[in-house]
Design an enzyme around this catalytic site. Structure first.
Site, mmCIF file in Angstrom:
data_model
loop_
_atom_site.group_PDB
_atom_site.id
_atom_site.type_symbol
_atom_site.label_atom_id
_atom_site.label_comp_id
_atom_site.label_asym_id
_atom_site.label_seq_id
_atom_site.Cartn_x
_atom_site.Cartn_y
_atom_site.Cartn_z
ATOM 1 N N LYS A 42 10.232 0.566 0.532
ATOM 2 C CA LYS A 42 8.814 0.167 0.497
ATOM 3 C C LYS A 42 8.242 -0.255 1.846
ATOM 4 O O LYS A 42 7.275 -1.004 1.927
ATOM 5 C CB LYS A 42 8.555 -0.959 -0.539
ATOM 6 N N THR A 45 8.345 4.555 4.185
ATOM 7 C CA THR A 45 9.260 5.668 4.398
ATOM 8 C C THR A 45 8.594 7.035 4.231
ATOM 9 O O THR A 45 8.723 7.908 5.095
ATOM 10 C CB THR A 45 10.418 5.592 3.368
ATOM 11 N N HIS A 93 18.117 4.476 2.929
ATOM 12 C CA HIS A 93 17.898 3.031 2.867
ATOM 13 C C HIS A 93 19.210 2.275 3.095
ATOM 14 O O HIS A 93 19.266 1.061 2.928
ATOM 15 C CB HIS A 93 17.327 2.616 1.507
ATOM 16 N N SER A 123 5.110 -4.634 -2.814
ATOM 17 C CA SER A 123 5.226 -3.191 -3.056
ATOM 18 C C SER A 123 6.440 -2.880 -3.939
ATOM 19 O O SER A 123 6.359 -2.093 -4.887
ATOM 20 C CB SER A 123 5.336 -2.474 -1.704
ATOM 21 N N GLY A 256 -1.424 0.800 0.139
ATOM 22 C CA GLY A 256 -1.297 1.163 1.548
ATOM 23 C C GLY A 256 -2.043 0.256 2.506
ATOM 24 O O GLY A 256 -2.618 0.736 3.484
HETATM 25 P P1 A3P Z 1 2.050 -0.390 -1.215
HETATM 26 O O1 A3P Z 1 2.857 -0.469 -2.472
HETATM 27 O O2 A3P Z 1 1.836 -1.731 -0.586
HETATM 28 O O3 A3P Z 1 0.774 0.343 -1.390
HETATM 29 P P2 A3P Z 1 8.028 3.700 0.829
HETATM 30 O O4 A3P Z 1 7.546 5.073 1.164
HETATM 31 O O5 A3P Z 1 9.024 3.172 1.813
HETATM 32 O O6 A3P Z 1 8.470 3.604 -0.588
HETATM 33 O O7 A3P Z 1 6.768 2.711 1.014
HETATM 34 C C1 A3P Z 1 5.695 2.758 0.126
HETATM 35 C C2 A3P Z 1 4.567 1.901 0.665
HETATM 36 O O8 A3P Z 1 3.963 2.539 1.818
HETATM 37 C C3 A3P Z 1 3.445 1.726 -0.363
HETATM 38 O O9 A3P Z 1 2.909 0.428 -0.127
HETATM 39 C C4 A3P Z 1 2.497 2.828 0.072
HETATM 40 O O10 A3P Z 1 1.191 2.687 -0.399
HETATM 41 C C5 A3P Z 1 2.573 2.701 1.581
HETATM 42 N N1 A3P Z 1 2.056 3.899 2.260
HETATM 43 C C6 A3P Z 1 2.357 5.180 2.008
HETATM 44 N N2 A3P Z 1 1.655 6.002 2.803
HETATM 45 C C7 A3P Z 1 0.888 5.222 3.583
HETATM 46 C C8 A3P Z 1 -0.064 5.483 4.607
HETATM 47 N N3 A3P Z 1 -0.380 6.717 4.989
HETATM 48 N N4 A3P Z 1 -0.660 4.428 5.195
HETATM 49 C C9 A3P Z 1 -0.360 3.174 4.826
HETATM 50 N N5 A3P Z 1 0.525 2.859 3.858
HETATM 51 C C10 A3P Z 1 1.149 3.873 3.241
#
Ligand code: A3P
Length: 291
Positions: A42, A45, A93, A123, A256
């Site tokens: 989260k 990635t 991870h 998240s 995000g």
């Molecule tokens: P939130 O749950 O706070 O919205 P991962 O890919 O490691 O699982 O992380 C997911 C988190 O990254 C989510 O956070 C998601 O919304 C956020 N995320 C994904 N794409 C993004 C982007 N382009 N800009 C900002 N945040 C992003």
């Protein structure tokens, strides 16, 4: 199921034989231009992975349809990565101590993305609830799974994960590790994407950088994600927990934003967190921003 002090997430290869998969990853045969995106869950990635793939390929086409197959602890058969063309953008991870031993010896690179742990917690909480993996309040989650120094979270505590990487980056004499911050990427995506391109030795025009940033904005990635019809990839890799909805799809694009923790932390919880954080991170020099 616990392995090496970490609770295993419901990924089939880890639930079947975590030690086998961890060992396979650590012993993975590497190529000189391998790239590993290493993140605590989260931390952004999917976003950074897409940016990395676009930089390597020099295009702005999404790679997401197949991405799960490069997620080392989840792919059904690790042999798949042997056949990937170089440079291979891999993702995991796993904590630093379990990354492929050969990676940096052979000249490979590690991109480590850090996000402020309060937003990671929010998240992750939504991710696990949406997935049907647990049904507890945010406070309970913090107290029993995330905030405590020795938590029941996947891949162990956020503090340990990040501190181990900080140490590795300090010992890194060859510039093999790039540390990125979610918050910097969000605030200065052009500069951060240029920094990433430089680290990867990729020649990218200003126009390409701008286009990649645009294509990988939160809204655009979210919309692209919706258009993927075939969710069977997830079904293949997730070992559904008993009360997990078979059709649940983790929402990788929830909000995000920076600072959603303020909508979830009570004043008391925040004080409690700050205390534990200050203690756990007292020797860390990482410039983590909460605002
Ligand atoms: P939130 O749950 O706070 O919205 P991962 O890919 O490691 O699982 O992380 C997911 C988190 O990254 C989510 O956070 C998601 O919304 C956020 N995320 C994904 N794409 C993004 C982007 N382009 N800009 C900002 N945040 C992003």
């Amino acid at each position: 199921l616990v392995f090496d002090g970490m609770n295993m997430p419901p990924l089939r290869p880890l639930r079947e034989n975590a030690e086998k998969r961890f060992t396979e990853i650590r012993d993975l045969e590497c190529m000189k231009d391998d790239i590993i995106l290493a993140t605590y869950s989260k931390s952004g990635t999917h976003w950074i992975w897409e940016v990395v793939c676009m930089l390597i390929k020099g295009t702005t086409e999404y790679t997401k349809e197949t991405k799960e197959f490069f997620f080392l602890e989840a792919i059904p058969d690790l042999d798949v990565v042997h056949n990937l063309p170089s440079p291979r953008p891999l993702n995991t991870h796993l904590p630093y101590r379990w990354l492929p031993k050969q990676l940096t010896e052979k000249g490979g690179k590690i991109i480590h993305v850090i996000r402020n742990p309060k937003d990671v917690a929010v998240s992750l909480y939504h991710h696990l609830v949406d997935f049907g993996a647990m049904n507890i309040s945010f406070n309970q989650f913090m107290e029993t799974m995330f905030m405590i120094p020795n938590p029941a979270c996947a891949m162990g505590s956020w503090y340990d994960y990040v501190k181990e990487f900080e140490q590795a980056a300090e010992n890194d004499k060859h510039g093999a590790i790039l540390t990125m911050f979610y918050e910097s990427m969000k605030k200065n995506p052009i500069d951060e994407t240029k920094r990433l391109a430089k680290f990867l030795n990729v020649e990218a025009s200003d126009k390409l950088i701008e286009d990649i940033v645009e294509k990988c904005s939160f809204e655009n990635l979210k919309n692209a994600d919706k258009t993927i019809k075939d969710q069977s990839i997830m079904k293949k890799i997730i070992d559904f927990a008993p009360n997990m909805d078979e059709n649940a799809k983790p929402n990788m694009y929830r909000k995000g934003v920076i600072g959603d923790w303020k909508n979830h932390f009570t004043v008391a919880l925040n004080e409690q967190f700050d205390k534990i954080y200050a203690d756990e991170m007292k020797n860390s020099k990482l410039p983590i921003q909460f605002e």
